[in-house]
Structures are given as C-alpha cells and as structure tokens.
Design a protein around this motif. Sequence first.
Motif, PDB file in Angstrom:
ATOM      1  N   GLU A 100       0.821  -1.211   0.000  1.00  0.00           N
ATOM      2  CA  GLU A 100       0.000   0.000   0.000  1.00  0.00           C
ATOM      3  C   GLU A 100       0.857   1.264   0.000  1.00  0.00           C
ATOM      4  N   LEU A 101       1.972   1.250   0.716  1.00  0.00           N
ATOM      5  CA  LEU A 101       2.869   2.401   0.701  1.00  0.00           C
ATOM      6  C   LEU A 101       3.353   2.660  -0.719  1.00  0.00           C
ATOM      7  N   SER A 102       3.784   1.617  -1.395  1.00  0.00           N
ATOM      8  CA  SER A 102       4.288   1.747  -2.761  1.00  0.00           C
ATOM      9  C   SER A 102       3.181   2.174  -3.726  1.00  0.00           C
ATOM     10  N   GLU A 103       2.036   1.509  -3.673  1.00  0.00           N
ATOM     11  CA  GLU A 103       0.946   1.822  -4.605  1.00  0.00           C
ATOM     12  C   GLU A 103       0.438   3.249  -4.436  1.00  0.00           C
ATOM     13  N   GLU A 104       0.136   3.625  -3.189  1.00  0.00           N
ATOM     14  CA  GLU A 104      -0.538   4.903  -2.951  1.00  0.00           C
ATOM     15  C   GLU A 104       0.392   6.106  -2.975  1.00  0.00           C
ATOM     16  N   THR A 105       1.674   5.898  -2.648  1.00  0.00           N
ATOM     17  CA  THR A 105       2.586   7.052  -2.563  1.00  0.00           C
ATOM     18  C   THR A 105       3.782   6.952  -3.496  1.00  0.00           C
ATOM     19  N   GLY A 106       4.130   5.760  -3.944  1.00  0.00           N
ATOM     20  CA  GLY A 106       5.336   5.557  -4.722  1.00  0.00           C
ATOM     21  C   GLY A 106       6.571   5.332  -3.862  1.00  0.00           C
ATOM     22  N   TYR A 107       6.445   5.514  -2.563  1.00  0.00           N
ATOM     23  CA  TYR A 107       7.593   5.356  -1.664  1.00  0.00           C
ATOM     24  C   TYR A 107       7.817   3.893  -1.290  1.00  0.00           C
ATOM     25  N   THR A 108       9.063   3.579  -1.000  1.00  0.00           N
ATOM     26  CA  THR A 108       9.438   2.331  -0.350  1.00  0.00           C
ATOM     27  C   THR A 108      10.187   2.722   0.923  1.00  0.00           C
ATOM     28  N   ALA A 109      10.326   1.785   1.845  1.00  0.00           N
ATOM     29  CA  ALA A 109      10.979   2.090   3.118  1.00  0.00           C
ATOM     30  C   ALA A 109      12.001   1.019   3.469  1.00  0.00           C
ATOM     31  N   LYS A 110      13.039   1.447   4.158  1.00  0.00           N
ATOM     32  CA  LYS A 110      14.058   0.503   4.647  1.00  0.00           C
ATOM     33  C   LYS A 110      13.579  -0.202   5.902  1.00  0.00           C
ATOM     34  N   THR A 111      12.877   0.531   6.764  1.00  0.00           N
ATOM     35  CA  THR A 111      12.445  -0.064   8.031  1.00  0.00           C
ATOM     36  C   THR A 111      10.960   0.190   8.278  1.00  0.00           C
ATOM     37  N   TYR A 112      10.342  -0.801   8.862  1.00  0.00           N
ATOM     38  CA  TYR A 112       8.938  -0.720   9.289  1.00  0.00           C
ATOM     39  C   TYR A 112       8.894  -1.108  10.753  1.00  0.00           C
ATOM     40  N   GLU A 113       8.105  -0.378  11.514  1.00  0.00           N
ATOM     41  CA  GLU A 113       7.928  -0.704  12.924  1.00  0.00           C
ATOM     42  C   GLU A 113       6.440  -0.804  13.216  1.00  0.00           C
ATOM     43  N   LYS A 114       6.058  -1.900  13.823  1.00  0.00           N
ATOM     44  CA  LYS A 114       4.644  -2.098  14.185  1.00  0.00           C
ATOM     45  C   LYS A 114       4.290  -1.124  15.306  1.00  0.00           C
ATOM     46  N   LEU A 115       3.227  -0.371  15.106  1.00  0.00           N
ATOM     47  CA  LEU A 115       2.735   0.539  16.142  1.00  0.00           C
ATOM     48  C   LEU A 115       1.720  -0.167  17.035  1.00  0.00           C
ATOM     49  N   THR A 116       0.717  -0.795  16.408  1.00  0.00           N
ATOM     50  CA  THR A 116      -0.316  -1.511  17.158  1.00  0.00           C
ATOM     51  C   THR A 116      -1.280  -2.153  16.162  1.00  0.00           C
ATOM     52  N   THR A 117      -2.251  -2.850  16.677  1.00  0.00           N
ATOM     53  CA  THR A 117      -3.378  -3.359  15.895  1.00  0.00           C
ATOM     54  C   THR A 117      -4.640  -2.833  16.550  1.00  0.00           C
ATOM     55  N   ILE A 118      -5.549  -2.305  15.719  1.00  0.00           N
ATOM     56  CA  ILE A 118      -6.800  -1.759  16.251  1.00  0.00           C
ATOM     57  C   ILE A 118      -7.995  -2.519  15.684  1.00  0.00           C
ATOM     58  N   ALA A 119      -9.027  -2.625  16.498  1.00  0.00           N
ATOM     59  CA  ALA A 119     -10.328  -3.134  16.050  1.00  0.00           C
ATOM     60  C   ALA A 119     -11.148  -1.886  15.739  1.00  0.00           C
ATOM     61  N   THR A 120     -11.559  -1.740  14.490  1.00  0.00           N
ATOM     62  CA  THR A 120     -12.098  -0.455  14.040  1.00  0.00           C
ATOM     63  C   THR A 120     -13.502  -0.135  14.528  1.00  0.00           C
ATOM     64  N   THR A 121     -14.409  -1.075  14.440  1.00  0.00           N
ATOM     65  CA  THR A 121     -15.810  -0.817  14.796  1.00  0.00           C
ATOM     66  C   THR A 121     -16.382  -2.074  15.433  1.00  0.00           C
ATOM     67  N   VAL A 122     -16.061  -2.289  16.687  1.00  0.00           N
ATOM     68  CA  VAL A 122     -16.355  -3.554  17.363  1.00  0.00           C
ATOM     69  C   VAL A 122     -17.838  -3.845  17.519  1.00  0.00           C
ATOM     70  N   GLY A 123     -18.697  -2.861  17.343  1.00  0.00           N
ATOM     71  CA  GLY A 123     -20.125  -3.076  17.486  1.00  0.00           C
ATOM     72  C   GLY A 123     -20.777  -3.759  16.297  1.00  0.00           C
ATOM     73  N   PHE A 124     -20.127  -3.674  15.118  1.00  0.00           N
ATOM     74  CA  PHE A 124     -20.759  -4.277  13.940  1.00  0.00           C
ATOM     75  C   PHE A 124     -19.779  -4.821  12.905  1.00  0.00           C
ATOM     76  N   SER A 125     -18.495  -4.924  13.236  1.00  0.00           N
ATOM     77  CA  SER A 125     -17.533  -5.457  12.275  1.00  0.00           C
ATOM     78  C   SER A 125     -16.400  -6.172  12.999  1.00  0.00           C
ATOM     79  N   ASN A 126     -15.810  -7.155  12.300  1.00  0.00           N
ATOM     80  CA  ASN A 126     -14.653  -7.854  12.863  1.00  0.00           C
ATOM     81  C   ASN A 126     -13.342  -7.351  12.260  1.00  0.00           C
ATOM     82  N   GLU A 127     -13.345  -6.149  11.663  1.00  0.00           N
ATOM     83  CA  GLU A 127     -12.149  -5.614  11.016  1.00  0.00           C
ATOM     84  C   GLU A 127     -11.080  -5.235  12.030  1.00  0.00           C
ATOM     85  N   TYR A 128      -9.871  -5.706  11.748  1.00  0.00           N
ATOM     86  CA  TYR A 128      -8.672  -5.279  12.462  1.00  0.00           C
ATOM     87  C   TYR A 128      -7.763  -4.588  11.457  1.00  0.00           C
TER      88      TYR A 128
END
Length: 188
Positions: A100-128
């Motif tokens: 997604e970084l490459s597609e949407e911005t054209g950028y690539t990165a040397k390092t990635y760091e996980k920030l967290t995982t979020i549950a977006t709308t727990v009342g009606f979706s299982n999306e993380y």
Amino acid sequence: MKGNMIMYEDLVETKLACEKIFDGTLLHVRRDTVRLPNGKDAVREWIMHPGAAAVLPILPNGDVILVRQYRYPISAMTLEVPAGKLDADGEDPLHCARRELSEETGYTAKTYEKLTTIATTVGFSNEYIHLYAARGLSSGMQHTDADEFVNVVQMPFSRALEMIKKGEIIDSKTIISLMMAAERFGTD
C-alpha cells in the motif's frame, strides 16, 4: 486469556445460528442468533472484513506522507495514512503495508515498525487494522489501483498533529498512527 483480553465467561454470547445476508467484493454481512449470558436469545448483525494494514511514512526531515482521497460513505475528502485490505486469507499485514505504501505514494521504506493493531468498529464489524510506521524512505512512482484516486501530501509531523486537534484529520487509523508515532519517535 484470549489475545490481550481476559475472558469474562459471564459476558460471552454463544452463536446459535448464522445467516448470510450479503456477500460482496469486500464486505460480507451476517445475521447471527446468539444466546445471551442470561439465557435469552438475541440477533447480532455484523460485517465480516478481511482485515487491513496501514502505514505512516516518516521522512528523514520528520515530515509525514499522507494521502488525500474522497470517501464516498461519508461524502468527504480525508487525509489518511496509506492503507488497504489484506488481499488473501492469511496475508502478512506487513506485506500489505509495504504494498500500500508503494501503490498509494510511490515510496518504499528501509524499516517498518509495528505501532499496534486496532479493532475499528467492534459493534458491527470484525475488522482489524495493523498499523506501522515506515522510515528510511525512497521515492518512486505512484501506481494506484484502477478505481483508486489519491493525492500524496507531505507535511510536518507537528502540522498533522495540529490538524487532529482542529478536527481536520478525522480518520481513526490515521489519528492513532500519528499519535502513537509522535509518542514513540517524537515530532521533530
């Protein structure tokens, strides 16, 4: 303990039946009948989602890269971190974030760091959504999907944080990514 949550058995609802209401390209709507902790039955309508990944690109000078796009469900332009859905069952979220970084911005990165995982709308979706920060950026050519129209926006980290306070950045994954990265890396 399940995941990071302590199980409180007296609050658990048990699925009795599942009805498929709609199966779309991205979303799958379900209507489940559940047994409540008090023994009564209830209906739970919810959306099955494959999950997603998002990435906050941070340039060496401390600026961040966001994307501006029109979001049809809210009829508004938004500023967001690059993000997208996981393409296949079991796709590695980091692989998705890189794509997604490459597609949407054209950028690539040397390092990635996980920030967290979020549950977006727990009342009606299982999306993380898995949130990452990317550094050591190199620019390239944007190559969005055929139905995706986004503008790349570079701005000082501090400006993005100010836009959150003013209600100008309203996307939750973006707000969380920026605030967590500000805490972890600073804003300079």
